[in-house]
Design a protein around this motif. Structure first.
Motif, PDB file in Angstrom:
ATOM      1  N   ALA A 151       0.836  -1.205   0.000  1.00  0.00           N
ATOM      2  CA  ALA A 151       0.000   0.000   0.000  1.00  0.00           C
ATOM      3  C   ALA A 151       0.866   1.247   0.000  1.00  0.00           C
ATOM      4  O   ALA A 151       1.975   1.260   0.543  1.00  0.00           O
ATOM      5  N   ALA A 152       0.356   2.281  -0.641  1.00  0.00           N
ATOM      6  CA  ALA A 152       0.958   3.618  -0.591  1.00  0.00           C
ATOM      7  C   ALA A 152       0.065   4.480   0.292  1.00  0.00           C
ATOM      8  O   ALA A 152      -1.151   4.519   0.085  1.00  0.00           O
ATOM      9  N   GLU A 153       0.667   5.134   1.273  1.00  0.00           N
ATOM     10  CA  GLU A 153      -0.097   5.968   2.210  1.00  0.00           C
ATOM     11  C   GLU A 153       0.427   7.400   2.194  1.00  0.00           C
ATOM     12  O   GLU A 153       1.591   7.644   2.515  1.00  0.00           O
ATOM     13  N   GLY A 154      -0.439   8.330   1.792  1.00  0.00           N
ATOM     14  CA  GLY A 154      -0.080   9.750   1.770  1.00  0.00           C
ATOM     15  C   GLY A 154       1.125  10.046   0.912  1.00  0.00           C
ATOM     16  O   GLY A 154       1.938  10.930   1.230  1.00  0.00           O
ATOM     17  N   LEU A 156       6.624   2.107  -5.500  1.00  0.00           N
ATOM     18  CA  LEU A 156       6.008   0.892  -4.982  1.00  0.00           C
ATOM     19  C   LEU A 156       6.979  -0.296  -5.002  1.00  0.00           C
ATOM     20  O   LEU A 156       6.889  -1.195  -4.165  1.00  0.00           O
ATOM     21  N   ALA A 157       7.906  -0.284  -5.962  1.00  0.00           N
ATOM     22  CA  ALA A 157       8.922  -1.343  -6.031  1.00  0.00           C
ATOM     23  C   ALA A 157      10.108  -1.043  -5.117  1.00  0.00           C
ATOM     24  O   ALA A 157      11.084  -1.793  -5.114  1.00  0.00           O
ATOM     25  N   GLU A 158      10.012   0.065  -4.380  1.00  0.00           N
ATOM     26  CA  GLU A 158      11.033   0.475  -3.398  1.00  0.00           C
ATOM     27  C   GLU A 158      12.392   0.720  -4.040  1.00  0.00           C
ATOM     28  O   GLU A 158      13.436   0.403  -3.476  1.00  0.00           O
ATOM     29  N   ARG A 159      12.360   1.303  -5.241  1.00  0.00           N
ATOM     30  CA  ARG A 159      13.609   1.661  -5.908  1.00  0.00           C
ATOM     31  C   ARG A 159      14.205   2.936  -5.303  1.00  0.00           C
ATOM     32  O   ARG A 159      15.402   3.151  -5.368  1.00  0.00           O
ATOM     33  N   LYS A 200       4.576   7.063   2.754  1.00  0.00           N
ATOM     34  CA  LYS A 200       5.349   5.831   2.904  1.00  0.00           C
ATOM     35  C   LYS A 200       4.710   4.677   2.141  1.00  0.00           C
ATOM     36  O   LYS A 200       3.523   4.706   1.800  1.00  0.00           O
ATOM     37  N   ILE A 201       5.545   3.649   1.885  1.00  0.00           N
ATOM     38  CA  ILE A 201       5.088   2.400   1.289  1.00  0.00           C
ATOM     39  C   ILE A 201       5.011   1.370   2.404  1.00  0.00           C
ATOM     40  O   ILE A 201       5.976   1.184   3.164  1.00  0.00           O
ATOM     41  N   VAL A 202       3.876   0.702   2.529  1.00  0.00           N
ATOM     42  CA  VAL A 202       3.672  -0.272   3.602  1.00  0.00           C
ATOM     43  C   VAL A 202       3.527  -1.667   2.996  1.00  0.00           C
ATOM     44  O   VAL A 202       2.687  -1.887   2.123  1.00  0.00           O
TER      45      VAL A 202
END
Length: 622
Positions: A6-9, A50-53, A60-62
């Motif tokens: 999930a992407a939050e804010g 989202l792929a945390e590159r 933040k990405i959860v």
């Protein structure tokens, strides 16, 4: 259902400009999501976040730390000095290391027998033979055959296929794919569709390929002006709901605009008494003003440049022949181009499509035969590799280097700046550096420079790569009305179906066959050919057979008399269906496929009827 990621804010941007802020998105197990939006909206950036590159500027990405994400970049990077084998096979995976050792050994012309026997035993012990078969299938489909080859020697397309192959082999919990169909031929795309929809894979992808999108995805997420809109359905459903949303947005905007006008008059009255005005009303005014400023009109790229006059003689290919490294690429191909030709160029990767285009346009002189170009022929060649732009040059200067003023289809002459605006490059981007453009925006700039030449012979080599779907829809509308010759190379089956009336099929052995029809019709004809049983061997009839037994019966003679009328009816049906296809809305590709299937079925019926006519006619003549 637990959310995998999930992407939050979330908020991110570049060069002091926000792409999006306060964005929220969740992806559940088994969801296959297509992310759509115009070029420059931030699709690739969102995928990378989202792929945390890299980390977002805000939010933040959860996700669970154990969840493995596989990411396919538009332009993947590789470790320096690696071979294909080094990259594909993971050091942490025992099965993969055994497979790597085995595959490298069997590439050796003289493999060590003892080592080979040991590997046979170990592969069996670790139950790796099925996995080895899966890996070989994936590598073969991606055209990867020489594991010892250095990655640095590969082309851009080969590198993209290599990165995709590794991701498919790893089979992560979440697939994040940025334009996965780029550099794949149509057969491989269809194989990839089946692979991605098998099992319960979780996928987030960006694609311009509408057939691929519909066949793979069950959810569409639109990124529009920094906001996310979710649609649970196919592409046609998305278009319907999007138009409804835009109509509602337009209504709201007009109401806000009218209210802002009234509030502005209120704010201007009695300026000396501004301090005693209702503070809440003042705050509401500024909020309303900000909302109205943020809203931008739903503009579309405008393609209406002038076409150069075309004479009677356009282009003739006379017995063209070309080889590379003793391999026949084109063998004795001839064709005379006619006004209004709309040709799709099809064939697997490496069969010579780009070679033929380079011969047609004069970039390559054929080894055999000659190319005779008409005096009035003006090429417009949109190349797959794009243009080598100077990243530090301003966008408007790149356009002005070709022409300060451009002739449009309606006879008007407009400035380079005005043309850029029509291609959705606002003044700020026009005077910015090329390096600030997204990949899709660079492709749009390339397309614009091609059309500025006012071509009457247009060649588009993979025009759909990195272009957003909105721009593709406008390009299709332009091509439908383009009166010149069109040659289209594309793995986008929808575009080929819509725009081509004839195919040049590169067969891979030097042969170039011509098929009258579009790509779907061609594939249906191939499938039907597979289903037709081989004819039984003819046996000689006994000498005792009399001519009388071969004469037509009354019923057969009646059948022969009626065949001519039946043929005419079938031909009329085909003609009517073909005309009706031209009137189908460009986004309703399922209806286009349905019509194409009907036409193909009628053609098969017609062929069978004609065979029967030949049989009866021969007997009637005895």
């Amino acid at each position: 259902m637990s959310t995998l990621i999930a992407a939050e804010g979330l908020g991110h941007g570049y060069h002091d400009e926000w792409l999006f802020k306060n964005l929220t998105l969740g992806i559940n197990p088994g969801q296959r999501v297509a992310l759509v939006g115009i070029n420059g909206a931030g699709k690739s950036t969102l995928l990378k976040l989202l792929a945390e590159r890299f980390s977002p500027l805000e939010g933040k990405i959860v996700k669970n730390k154990s969840v493995k994400i596989g990411f396919l970049d538009q332009e993947p990077s590789f470790p320096e000095g690696y071979s294909i084998s080094d990259f594909i096979f993971s050091l942490e995976n025992k099965q993969q290391q055994l497979i790597k050792e085995y595959e490298e050994l069997i590439e050796d012309p003289n493999p060590d027998e003892n080592t080979l026997n040991r590997l046979y035993e170990e592969l069996s012990e670790h139950n790796a033979w099925e996995y080895e078969h899966e890996i070989k299938t994936i590598l073969s489909r991606m055209g990867i055959n020489h594991l010892q080859q250095k990655i640095s020697t590969l082309s851009g397309g080969q590198k993209k296929r290599l990165a995709l192959a590794k991701l498919l082999i790893e089979d992560p919990e979440i697939y994040v794919l940025d334009e996965p169909t780029n550099h794949l031929d149509i057969d491989t795309i269809e194989w990839l569709e089946k692979l991605l929809t098998s099992g319960n894979k979780t996928i987030l992808l960006v694609t311009h390929d509408r057939y691929f999108l519909d066949n793979v995805c069950n959810t569409i997420v639109e990124l529009d002006r920094g906001k996310i809109y979710n649609y649970n359905g196919n592409y046609a459903f998305f278009l319907e709901k999007k138009s409804e949303r835009e109509a509602a947005d337009e209504s709201t905007f007009q109401k806000n605009k009218n209210l802002l006008k009234k509030e502005l008059e209120w704010m201007r009255r009695m300026p000396a008494a501004r301090t005693v005005k209702s503070q809440s009303r003042i705050n509401s005014f500024y909020d309303l003003e900000e909302k109205t400023k943020q809203r931008s009109d739903n503009q579309k790229v405008t393609l209406n440049v002038k076409m150069s006059r075309q004479g009677n003689k356009i282009l003739e290919l006379n017995h063209i022949g070309q080889t590379f490294d003793d391999k026949k690429i084109i063998d004795d191909f001839s064709y005379v181009f006619k006004r209004g030709d709309r040709i799709g160029l099809a064939g697997k990767n490496g069969t010579g499509k780009s070679t033929l285009l380079n011969i047609i346009t004069g970039f390559l002189k054929p080894e055999k035969g000659n190319v005779d170009v008409g005096d009035t022929t003006v090429y417009g060649y949109y190349k797959q590799g794009g243009l080598a732009f100077n990243e530090k040059e301003r966008v408007i200067d790149i356009v002005k280097s070709d022409a300060e003023y451009i002739k449009m289809a309606d006879g008007q002459t407009i400035s380079a700046s005005a043309l850029l605006t029509l291609f959705l490059f606002p003044p700020k981007k026009q005077h910015g550096m090329v390096e600030k453009l997204s990949g899709g925006e660079k492709k749009r700039l390339h397309l614009m420079k091609v059309l500025m030449q006012n071509p009457n012979f247009l060649i588009l080599d993979e025009p759909t790569n990195d272009l957003d779907i909105d721009t593709l829809n406008v390009l299709e509308e332009f091509l439908e009305n383009f009166p010149g010759v069109l040659i289209l190379v594309s793995h986008d089956r929808y575009l080929l179906d819509k725009m081509s009336e004839q195919l040049f099929i590169m067969e891979g052995n030097g042969g170039v066959s011509i098929y009258n029809g579009n790509y779907s019709e061609y594939r249906i004809s191939l499938d039907n050919a597979k289903d037709i049983p081989l004819p039984k061997a003819k046996t000689q009839e006994p000498n005792t057979s009399t001519k009388e037994s071969k004469k037509l019966t009354f019923k057969e003679q009646k059948e022969l008399d009626e065949i001519e009328e039946t043929v005419a009816e079938k031909e009329n049906e085909i003609e009517e269906l073909t005309k009706s296809m031209a009137n189908i809305d460009s986004v309703d590709y399922k209806k286009i496929q349905e019509k194409a299937s009907q036409i193909e079925a009628l053609n098969v019926d017609l062929e069978n009827i004609m065979q029967r006519w030949v049989e009866l006619s021969d007997r009637a003549g005895n």
